[in-house]
Design a protein around this motif. Sequence first.
Motif, PDB file in Angstrom:
ATOM      1  N   GLU A  71     -34.523  50.213  -4.580  1.00  0.00           N
ATOM      2  CA  GLU A  71     -34.723  50.799  -5.900  1.00  0.00           C
ATOM      3  C   GLU A  71     -34.975  52.297  -5.754  1.00  0.00           C
ATOM      4  OE1 GLU A  71     -37.669  50.278  -9.809  1.00  0.00           O
ATOM      5  OE2 GLU A  71     -38.027  49.121  -7.979  1.00  0.00           O
ATOM      6  N   HIS A  72     -34.188  53.110  -6.438  1.00  0.00           N
ATOM      7  CA  HIS A  72     -34.374  54.557  -6.436  1.00  0.00           C
ATOM      8  C   HIS A  72     -35.355  54.907  -7.549  1.00  0.00           C
ATOM      9  CE1 HIS A  72     -31.058  55.644  -3.597  1.00  0.00           C
ATOM     10  NE2 HIS A  72     -30.620  54.449  -3.988  1.00  0.00           N
ATOM     11  N   ILE A  73     -36.646  55.010  -7.202  1.00  0.00           N
ATOM     12  CA  ILE A  73     -37.687  55.275  -8.187  1.00  0.00           C
ATOM     13  C   ILE A  73     -37.510  56.663  -8.809  1.00  0.00           C
ATOM     14  CG2 ILE A  73     -40.188  55.591  -8.501  1.00  0.00           C
ATOM     15  CD1 ILE A  73     -39.493  52.721  -8.072  1.00  0.00           C
ATOM     16  N   SER A  74     -37.180  57.642  -7.971  1.00  0.00           N
ATOM     17  CA  SER A  74     -36.956  59.010  -8.439  1.00  0.00           C
ATOM     18  C   SER A  74     -36.043  59.694  -7.435  1.00  0.00           C
ATOM     19  CB  SER A  74     -38.284  59.775  -8.552  1.00  0.00           C
ATOM     20  OG  SER A  74     -38.787  60.091  -7.265  1.00  0.00           O
ATOM     21  N   GLN A  75     -35.806  60.986  -7.650  1.00  0.00           N
ATOM     22  CA  GLN A  75     -34.959  61.731  -6.711  1.00  0.00           C
ATOM     23  C   GLN A  75     -35.599  61.854  -5.332  1.00  0.00           C
ATOM     24  OE1 GLN A  75     -34.339  65.317  -9.162  1.00  0.00           O
ATOM     25  NE2 GLN A  75     -32.181  64.742  -9.302  1.00  0.00           N
ATOM     26  N   ALA A  76     -36.913  61.580  -5.242  1.00  0.00           N
ATOM     27  CA  ALA A  76     -37.609  61.743  -3.966  1.00  0.00           C
ATOM     28  C   ALA A  76     -38.283  60.469  -3.474  1.00  0.00           C
ATOM     29  CB  ALA A  76     -38.663  62.857  -4.073  1.00  0.00           C
ATOM     30  N   ILE A  77     -38.139  59.361  -4.197  1.00  0.00           N
ATOM     31  CA  ILE A  77     -38.848  58.141  -3.810  1.00  0.00           C
ATOM     32  C   ILE A  77     -37.903  56.940  -3.812  1.00  0.00           C
ATOM     33  CG2 ILE A  77     -40.731  56.547  -4.330  1.00  0.00           C
ATOM     34  CD1 ILE A  77     -42.228  58.824  -5.644  1.00  0.00           C
ATOM     35  N   CYS A  94     -31.866  52.003   4.856  1.00  0.00           N
ATOM     36  CA  CYS A  94     -32.584  52.951   4.003  1.00  0.00           C
ATOM     37  C   CYS A  94     -32.930  54.293   4.631  1.00  0.00           C
ATOM     38  CB  CYS A  94     -33.869  52.300   3.495  1.00  0.00           C
ATOM     39  SG  CYS A  94     -33.553  50.863   2.455  1.00  0.00           S
ATOM     40  N   ILE A  95     -33.017  54.373   5.942  1.00  0.00           N
ATOM     41  CA  ILE A  95     -33.347  55.666   6.553  1.00  0.00           C
ATOM     42  C   ILE A  95     -32.297  56.728   6.219  1.00  0.00           C
ATOM     43  CG2 ILE A  95     -33.574  56.901   8.744  1.00  0.00           C
ATOM     44  CD1 ILE A  95     -36.104  55.453   7.992  1.00  0.00           C
ATOM     45  N   PRO A  96     -30.985  56.401   6.232  1.00  0.00           N
ATOM     46  CA  PRO A  96     -30.003  57.420   5.799  1.00  0.00           C
ATOM     47  C   PRO A  96     -30.218  57.865   4.359  1.00  0.00           C
ATOM     48  CG  PRO A  96     -28.912  55.656   7.019  1.00  0.00           C
ATOM     49  CD  PRO A  96     -30.314  55.195   6.755  1.00  0.00           C
ATOM     50  N   LEU A  97     -30.600  56.953   3.475  1.00  0.00           N
ATOM     51  CA  LEU A  97     -30.864  57.306   2.075  1.00  0.00           C
ATOM     52  C   LEU A  97     -32.109  58.189   1.965  1.00  0.00           C
ATOM     53  CD1 LEU A  97     -30.244  53.814   0.383  1.00  0.00           C
ATOM     54  CD2 LEU A  97     -28.650  55.744   0.543  1.00  0.00           C
ATOM     55  N   LEU A  98     -33.139  57.872   2.758  1.00  0.00           N
ATOM     56  CA  LEU A  98     -34.355  58.685   2.773  1.00  0.00           C
ATOM     57  C   LEU A  98     -34.047  60.097   3.261  1.00  0.00           C
ATOM     58  CD1 LEU A  98     -37.472  58.944   2.577  1.00  0.00           C
ATOM     59  CD2 LEU A  98     -37.554  58.154   4.963  1.00  0.00           C
ATOM     60  N   LEU A 127     -34.980  58.414  14.186  1.00  0.00           N
ATOM     61  CA  LEU A 127     -33.809  58.520  13.309  1.00  0.00           C
ATOM     62  C   LEU A 127     -33.943  59.710  12.363  1.00  0.00           C
ATOM     63  CD1 LEU A 127     -33.158  54.779  12.343  1.00  0.00           C
ATOM     64  CD2 LEU A 127     -31.878  56.162  13.971  1.00  0.00           C
ATOM     65  N   LEU A 128     -35.164  59.977  11.895  1.00  0.00           N
ATOM     66  CA  LEU A 128     -35.394  61.115  11.003  1.00  0.00           C
ATOM     67  C   LEU A 128     -35.289  62.443  11.748  1.00  0.00           C
ATOM     68  CD1 LEU A 128     -38.342  59.743   8.822  1.00  0.00           C
ATOM     69  CD2 LEU A 128     -35.956  60.057   8.131  1.00  0.00           C
ATOM     70  N   THR A 129     -35.863  62.534  12.935  1.00  0.00           N
ATOM     71  CA  THR A 129     -35.782  63.799  13.691  1.00  0.00           C
ATOM     72  C   THR A 129     -34.345  64.115  14.075  1.00  0.00           C
ATOM     73  OG1 THR A 129     -36.254  62.677  15.803  1.00  0.00           O
ATOM     74  CG2 THR A 129     -38.139  63.602  14.594  1.00  0.00           C
ATOM     75  N   GLN A 130     -33.530  63.085  14.265  1.00  0.00           N
ATOM     76  CA  GLN A 130     -32.110  63.323  14.553  1.00  0.00           C
ATOM     77  C   GLN A 130     -31.408  63.996  13.376  1.00  0.00           C
ATOM     78  OE1 GLN A 130     -30.712  59.389  15.561  1.00  0.00           O
ATOM     79  NE2 GLN A 130     -31.625  59.436  17.605  1.00  0.00           N
ATOM     80  N   GLN A 131     -31.994  63.876  12.195  1.00  0.00           N
ATOM     81  CA  GLN A 131     -31.455  64.528  10.992  1.00  0.00           C
ATOM     82  C   GLN A 131     -32.128  65.877  10.736  1.00  0.00           C
ATOM     83  OE1 GLN A 131     -28.969  63.317   8.888  1.00  0.00           O
ATOM     84  NE2 GLN A 131     -28.646  61.777  10.470  1.00  0.00           N
ATOM     85  N   GLY A 132     -32.922  66.349  11.709  1.00  0.00           N
ATOM     86  CA  GLY A 132     -33.610  67.626  11.553  1.00  0.00           C
ATOM     87  C   GLY A 132     -34.820  67.558  10.653  1.00  0.00           C
TER      88      GLY A 132
END
Length: 339
Positions: A71-77, A94-98, A127-132
Amino acid sequence: MIKLSMHDAEDLCTQVLAKSGYSTAHIAAISDVLMQAQIDNCQSHGLYRLLNCVTSMQKATVSADATPEIEHISQAILKVNAHNAMVPLTLQSCIPLLAEKAKDQGIALLAINNCVHTTALWYEIELLTQQGLVGIACTSNHAWVVPEGGNRPLFGTNPMAFGWPRPNNQAPFIFDFSTTAMARGDIELHRKEGKLLPDGCGVDADGTPSNDPATILTTGAMKTFGSHKGSALAAMIELLAGPLIGDVLSMESQKKDAGAGGSPLGGEFILAISPEVLLGGAMQAYLENAEQLFDGYAIQHVRLPSSRRYAARAKNLESGSIEMHASVYQDLMAYLQSE
């Protein structure tokens, strides 16, 4: 310890999970997470966790095939219901979406409900650090841990992790630790091998310090690290990964289990921050400036958190093999050979 080729270790994962009844999608996701830990020589969070996966299915406390409901609660959640499944498939979804939300908004939150956190937190943080991105994660579990000065379990082992991307293709700075004096998986391995624990790991039923892993894991309880400070961090994680995201406290997770002995069901809190959005054109300069901190470790010949894992990873990938406890391997083979 025994050695297995990467191929044989992956095959062992697949066979055990398939026999337990997990779906193809969950088998692939769980195997990837456990193999990453095993390749990094983290014995208590690698293939050893297959035993937990088996037990949870036998006790009917985990879903074999649930699809994460996003569920996309908002543009940031983002909020995700894992529907009582092991969390790796949710992370892969979900990590790519985050990461996308964090890069767009500067900061983003992933709240995962009704999941079993299968192994270490560094997997999703890396996974997040790989995305900078800078990442922070925490999760709670069953109430196995007493607050400082107490004698009744109140907290889970309540791990937390932090990741910082480093410039010039350097391995990220990541720490990941439970708020207990020793990880529960390590205490379980001590019990399997008949070893006593160092002081400060746990108490018996009366709150008296104990070095016996069996006592701590059954009638007693674990202790937090760092006295009242570790206890306060454990309480913070209870709140972030529980009520804040609409999930249970560790003591409620234990009640839901109702003595079945399954893996803890609860929530996971993951925060991603974009240095690029926050700092703009100055990002590279500040990342380079941050290297002074890591140089300070090197100058003093102090080991940087995660460096041991990275070294083990490089060695094992080069050799094409992993090491694991013989007793764990024997237990897994016995399960595969059972009726």
